[in-house]
Design an enzyme around this catalytic site. Structure first.
Site, PDB file in Angstrom:
ATOM      1  CD  GLU A 236      -6.683   1.688  -2.711  1.00  0.00           C
ATOM      2  OE1 GLU A 236      -6.537   0.809  -2.210  1.00  0.00           O
ATOM      3  OE2 GLU A 236      -6.477   2.594  -3.289  1.00  0.00           O
TER       4      GLU A 236
ATOM      5  CG  HIS B 257      -1.291  -2.392  -9.143  1.00  0.00           C
ATOM      6  ND1 HIS B 257      -2.340  -1.207  -8.557  1.00  0.00           N
ATOM      7  CD2 HIS B 257      -1.244  -3.085  -7.999  1.00  0.00           C
ATOM      8  CE1 HIS B 257      -2.232  -1.074  -6.915  1.00  0.00           C
ATOM      9  NE2 HIS B 257      -1.043  -2.012  -7.153  1.00  0.00           N
TER      10      HIS B 257
ATOM     11  N   GLY C 181      -0.945   1.558  -7.689  1.00  0.00           N
ATOM     12  CA  GLY C 181      -1.528   1.971  -8.904  1.00  0.00           C
ATOM     13  C   GLY C 181      -0.602   3.016  -9.468  1.00  0.00           C
TER      14      GLY C 181
ATOM     15  CB  CYS D  98      -1.021   0.155   1.101  1.00  0.00           C
ATOM     16  SG  CYS D  98      -2.106   1.181   1.268  1.00  0.00           S
TER      17      CYS D  98
ATOM     18  CB  CYS E  41      -4.385   4.052  -5.415  1.00  0.00           C
ATOM     19  SG  CYS E  41      -3.438   2.049  -5.474  1.00  0.00           S
TER      20      CYS E  41
HETATM   21  N1  LIG Z   1      -6.152  -2.435  -1.941  1.00  0.00           N
HETATM   22  C1  LIG Z   1      -5.132  -2.623  -2.196  1.00  0.00           C
HETATM   23  C2  LIG Z   1      -4.011  -2.224  -1.218  1.00  0.00           C
HETATM   24  C3  LIG Z   1      -3.898  -0.916  -0.934  1.00  0.00           C
HETATM   25  C4  LIG Z   1      -3.388   0.111  -1.926  1.00  0.00           C
HETATM   26  C5  LIG Z   1      -3.383   1.319  -2.325  1.00  0.00           C
HETATM   27  N2  LIG Z   1      -4.295   1.642  -1.059  1.00  0.00           N
HETATM   28  C6  LIG Z   1      -1.735   2.165  -1.931  1.00  0.00           C
HETATM   29  O1  LIG Z   1      -2.118   3.071  -2.361  1.00  0.00           O
HETATM   30  O2  LIG Z   1      -1.221   1.368  -2.392  1.00  0.00           O
HETATM   31  C7  LIG Z   1      -4.788  -3.987  -2.601  1.00  0.00           C
HETATM   32  O3  LIG Z   1      -5.768  -5.004  -2.211  1.00  0.00           O
HETATM   33  O4  LIG Z   1      -4.052  -4.718  -3.478  1.00  0.00           O
END
Ligand SMILES: N[C@H](CCC[C@H](N)C(=O)O)C(=O)O
Length: 270
Positions: A200, A154, A212, A75, A209
């Site tokens: 997400e 991703h 992301g 994250c 993100c």
């Molecule tokens: N929902 C993402 C985790 C949080 C990613 C995002 N909040 C960031 O800043 O990278 C997952 O399940 O892989």
């Protein structure tokens, strides 16, 4: 018994952070989901825990949980926030986060401005992971996305506008993604700038993100659409991403504390 927490965000991608280094807390997937709920709980895009590091050189073992209770290996926005938190507590401007994705060295450039080395992108279909062998630069899906892992899965769609955003929920659960996926929609605005929105995994569309943004820039470079240093404009603001010549992805952006508080964890379902 009140339990202390930090409420932080990176470009509006918000987090509840518990420090379990003094001792473990009674956090279960159900309780995490209840705490993340924005009306009956505290509310956050991810819940983050710090535990004692088990690898040499790391300052804390950091885990990330989505509002549906699922755990993510990475994250980016929360990693910047945790780095800022560790610096404020220790004075060390170069904290190292131990995560499921590996050791992430961070640099506090200035108060609230953090660079995290998010590590090496994993480009193989088994790394993402995908359910079957495929070219991760051109997935066999309508819209021709690229895919990779930053420690979490991703897929990046390169699009002219955000008309596809509503398809993020279905794409997250596509059979091609056995562990689901974060779905990014990138509008290129030149070789050194893109506009990005991300649906997400386990959280839906967020204001930003970090992982992301890392994935979108790496995928754009792979496609010949971007240079290795690229500014990413998300709904919540800007990140600067660099995919270095030695294959590391550096993410630079803000980290902010909204407030600190206490909560009675036993008041939430376990
Ligand atoms: N929902 C993402 C985790 C949080 C990613 C995002 N909040 C960031 O800043 O990278 C997952 O399940 O892989």
């Amino acid at each position: 018994m009140p339990t202390f927490f930090y409420k932080m965000h990176g470009l509006g991608n918000d987090f509840v952070i518990f420090d379990e280094r003094p001792g473990p807390l009674p956090l279960t997937p159900a309780r995490i989901a209840a705490l993340a709920e924005r009306r009956r709980g505290i509310g956050c895009d991810q819940l983050v825990t710090l535990s004692p590091a088990t690898r040499a050189g790391a300052d804390a073992f950091v885990r990330f949980f989505n509002p549906d209770g699922s755990e993510a290996g990475a994250c980016g926005n929360a990693s910047r926030c945790v780095a800022d938190l560790l610096w404020r507590a220790s004075g060390n401007a170069h904290p190292v986060l131990q995560t499921l994705a590996g050791l992430l060295p961070a640099t506090i450039n200035a108060p609230g401005l953090v660079t995290v080395d998010m590590g090496i992108p994993r480009l193989g279909w088994q790394d993402v992971p995908l359910a079957a062998p495929a070219d991760t630069l051109h997935l066999p899906l309508p819209g021709d996305p690229a895919a990779l892992s930053m420690g979490n899965p991703h897929a990046t769609f390169f699009v002219p506008d955000f008309a596809m955003l509503g398809e993020g929920e279905g794409l997250e659960h596509a059979p091609l993604f056995p562990q689901r996926a974060n779905i990014g929609f990138a509008i290129m605005q030149g070789p050194a700038r893109m506009r990005l929105k991300v649906h997400e995994r386990g959280a839906g569309v967020t204001e930003a993100c970090g992982s992301g943004a890392c994935a979108a820039v790496v995928n754009a470079v792979r496609r010949g659409l971007a240079e290795r240093v690229c500014d990413v404009e998300l709904d919540g603001g800007m990140l600067r991403i660099e995919w270095t010549q030695d294959d590391h992805v550096l993410m630079t952006g803000p980290a902010a504390t909204a407030y600190e508080g206490t909560v009675d964890l036993t008041a939430y379902p376990s």
